[in-house]
Motif scaffolding. Structure first.
Motif, PDB file in Angstrom:
ATOM      1  N   GLY A  98      13.159   2.448  14.389  1.00  0.00           N
ATOM      2  CA  GLY A  98      12.857   1.474  15.433  1.00  0.00           C
ATOM      3  C   GLY A  98      13.924   1.441  16.500  1.00  0.00           C
ATOM      4  O   GLY A  98      14.920   2.181  16.453  1.00  0.00           O
ATOM      5  N   CYS A  99      13.727   0.553  17.470  1.00  0.00           N
ATOM      6  CA  CYS A  99      14.685   0.385  18.569  1.00  0.00           C
ATOM      7  C   CYS A  99      15.791  -0.568  18.118  1.00  0.00           C
ATOM      8  O   CYS A  99      15.874  -1.720  18.557  1.00  0.00           O
ATOM      9  CB  CYS A  99      13.979  -0.158  19.809  1.00  0.00           C
ATOM     10  N   GLY A 100      16.618  -0.107  17.202  1.00  0.00           N
ATOM     11  CA  GLY A 100      17.660  -0.935  16.622  1.00  0.00           C
ATOM     12  C   GLY A 100      17.195  -1.589  15.330  1.00  0.00           C
ATOM     13  O   GLY A 100      15.987  -1.710  15.061  1.00  0.00           O
ATOM     14  N   ALA A 101      18.163  -2.014  14.520  1.00  0.00           N
ATOM     15  CA  ALA A 101      17.844  -2.682  13.257  1.00  0.00           C
ATOM     16  C   ALA A 101      17.081  -3.976  13.507  1.00  0.00           C
ATOM     17  O   ALA A 101      16.200  -4.354  12.732  1.00  0.00           O
ATOM     18  CB  ALA A 101      19.130  -2.951  12.475  1.00  0.00           C
ATOM     19  N   SER A 239      24.112   1.920  14.928  1.00  0.00           N
ATOM     20  CA  SER A 239      24.794   1.164  15.980  1.00  0.00           C
ATOM     21  C   SER A 239      26.260   0.917  15.701  1.00  0.00           C
ATOM     22  O   SER A 239      27.121   1.171  16.554  1.00  0.00           O
ATOM     23  CB  SER A 239      24.096  -0.179  16.206  1.00  0.00           C
ATOM     24  N   LYS A 240      26.579   0.412  14.529  1.00  0.00           N
ATOM     25  CA  LYS A 240      27.946  -0.011  14.242  1.00  0.00           C
ATOM     26  C   LYS A 240      28.814   1.156  13.788  1.00  0.00           C
ATOM     27  O   LYS A 240      29.923   1.355  14.296  1.00  0.00           O
ATOM     28  CB  LYS A 240      27.949  -1.109  13.178  1.00  0.00           C
ATOM     29  N   THR A 245      25.637   1.234  19.771  1.00  0.00           N
ATOM     30  CA  THR A 245      24.840   0.013  19.952  1.00  0.00           C
ATOM     31  C   THR A 245      23.814   0.158  21.076  1.00  0.00           C
ATOM     32  O   THR A 245      22.679  -0.301  20.945  1.00  0.00           O
ATOM     33  CB  THR A 245      25.758  -1.187  20.227  1.00  0.00           C
ATOM     34  N   GLY A 246      24.208   0.766  22.181  1.00  0.00           N
ATOM     35  CA  GLY A 246      23.295   0.890  23.314  1.00  0.00           C
ATOM     36  C   GLY A 246      22.251   1.975  23.176  1.00  0.00           C
ATOM     37  O   GLY A 246      21.305   2.026  23.965  1.00  0.00           O
ATOM     38  N   TRP A 247      22.386   2.820  22.178  1.00  0.00           N
ATOM     39  CA  TRP A 247      21.385   3.872  21.961  1.00  0.00           C
ATOM     40  C   TRP A 247      20.127   3.301  21.308  1.00  0.00           C
ATOM     41  O   TRP A 247      19.068   3.921  21.382  1.00  0.00           O
ATOM     42  CB  TRP A 247      21.971   4.974  21.064  1.00  0.00           C
ATOM     43  N   ARG A 248      20.244   2.171  20.631  1.00  0.00           N
ATOM     44  CA  ARG A 248      19.142   1.411  20.044  1.00  0.00           C
ATOM     45  C   ARG A 248      18.337   2.208  19.013  1.00  0.00           C
ATOM     46  O   ARG A 248      17.146   2.466  19.177  1.00  0.00           O
ATOM     47  CB  ARG A 248      18.186   0.868  21.138  1.00  0.00           C
ATOM     48  N   ILE A 249      19.008   2.567  17.929  1.00  0.00           N
ATOM     49  CA  ILE A 249      18.326   3.234  16.827  1.00  0.00           C
ATOM     50  C   ILE A 249      18.647   2.504  15.526  1.00  0.00           C
ATOM     51  O   ILE A 249      19.808   2.400  15.109  1.00  0.00           O
ATOM     52  CB  ILE A 249      18.747   4.717  16.693  1.00  0.00           C
TER      53      ILE A 249
END
Length: 413
Positions: A98-101, A239-240, A245-249
């Motif tokens: 997804g687009c980030g956790a 992200s962490k 973080t800005g890549w959004r995975i």
């Protein structure tokens, strides 16, 4: 002319973390020098080999839509990571990108929570959990986990919180904001309770898993009790650990019916995670891991320095976090104090505004995390900034119109 909004928005509050970032940006734009302890992301750039993979994806034309569940190469990389680092076996059909956790958590709750459903959320909690539950018609059941218990949910407290309406337990380890990490024994005790209540699903947010310090190690509950795997959703991302973080995975690992439901929602919301970011995430997971170890060592040194300095300030007590990159600081010794202008610090909200106005230090109130009387301070910043910020706080606190013994007694309690 007014435009009607959906009533579901009545239960949602703006993110305190994003609000704090906006406040810092505004003050800096006005010319103030602000030391920012609100940061919820690594302060260094994405490692160069990961960036190069993203650039290569752009120049080679990998810029089109992907399958909503994620590109096969990334799902394979996630499966390899889970087996290599967590001792867990998942097939591609059990994984979704997804687009980030946050996107995975939101979609999982959207797919499963409705009116009348309860979701158990241990406090202190990441600020978005209760709001996301409420947004989908559920009721967040907040279970307080005191500092005396290591800010961790006990098996007895979990057992007492479960009812026939309980749909999920959300467990975050390492924890934001406290840095608490559950031991294998603590996880087994929680698992035993869940095994007695087969209608309750478990979501584990493991986004900070690589940041554990000293002899403490992160363990996934699925490795402790495999019987939970058919009703467990593991949430993680890049992200962490990789400063992305800005890549959004982000990604989820869970039973096929739930993964299919999450994927269905992604098809009608974001379509898919950004292609370039997915390609870069493959390199992050499969490439050299030295950058993760280096980040962990850096954060541990920063943690040690922040705890050392904060614990010397009268009125402040700083439990040493085992993981993540936040100190969750008790400011109970400052509540009730008066400033030179005559204002009484009535709660942790007043305290963080005092820090900002008088010391030029930005932090986030503990009330936003379900824990009044505390303040979250990020050590995802340089040692120099940590030292400057703690010095500024000490000077500002020394100006409070309060008997020194009143503040001193709360220190190192």
């Amino acid at each position: 002319m007014t435009y009607p909004l959906a009533s579901r928005l009545d239960s949602v509050k703006p993110s305190p973390s994003m609000g704090a970032k906006l406040r810092v940006d505004q003050l800096r734009a006005a010319g103030r020098t602000i030391i920012d302890f609100t940061i919820g992301e690594p302060d260094f750039p994405t490692p160069s080999h990961i960036v190069e993979a993203g650039v290569s994806a752009l120049t080679s034309g990998q810029t089109r839509y992907t399958a909503s569940a994620g590109i096969p190469a990334l799902r394979r990389a996630i499966a390899e990571k889970l087996e290599r680092e967590n001792g867990l076996t998942y097939g591609p059909e059990q994984l979704v990108v997804g687009c980030g956790a946050k996107n995975i958590i939101y979609s999982a709750l959207a797919a499963t929570v409705g009116d009348g459903d309860d979701v158990i959320v241990p406090a202190p909690y990441w600020v978005s959990y209760p709001d996301m539950v409420a947004l989908h018609g559920g009721t967040p059941v907040i279970v307080q986990c005191d500092e005396s218990a290591g800010f961790k949910l006990s098996a007895d407290a979990l057992d007492q919180a479960i009812t026939p309406r309980t749909r999920w337990l959300i467990l975050n380890s390492p924890n934001n904001p406290t840095g608490a990490i559950y031991s294998p024994e603590e996880l087994k005790a929680l698992a035993d309770v869940l095994l007695r209540h087969p209608h309750v699903w478990l979501m584990t947010d493991e986004i900070y898993e690589h940041f554990s310090y000293g002899d403490v190690r992160h363990v996934s509950i699925a490795a402790v009790e495999p019987k939970l795997k058919d009703r467990l959703l593991i949430v993680n991302g890049v992200s962490k650990a990789y400063a992305m973080t800005g890549w959004r995975i982000g990604y989820g690992a869970g039973p096929v019916p739930l993964i299919k439901a999450i994927t269905l929602l992604l098809t009608q919301s974001v379509s898919c995670a950004t292609t370039v970011s997915q390609v870069a995430a493959v390199t992050a997971l499969q490439g050299p891991q030295d950058c993760v170890a280096e980040a962990k060592a850096l954060f541990q040194a920063r943690r040690d320095r922040m705890v050392e300095l904060l614990d010397k300030i009268p009125g402040i007590r700083c439990p040493r976090p085992d993981g993540a990159f936040y100190a969750f600081v008790s400011v109970a010794g400052l509540i009730g104090a008066r400033t030179t202008s005559g204002k009484t610090l009535a709660d942790d909200l007043d305290v963080i505004m005092f820090f900002l106005d008088e010391a030029g230090v930005a932090a986030i109130d503990g009330s936003s995390y379900g824990a009044p009387g505390y303040v979250r301070m990020s050590f995802a910043t340089s040692i120099e900034q940590i030292e400057a910020g703690c010095s500024a706080l000490a000077q500002a606190i020394s100006s409070l119109v309060t008997a020194p013994t009143t503040l001193k007694e709360t220190n190192h309690a």
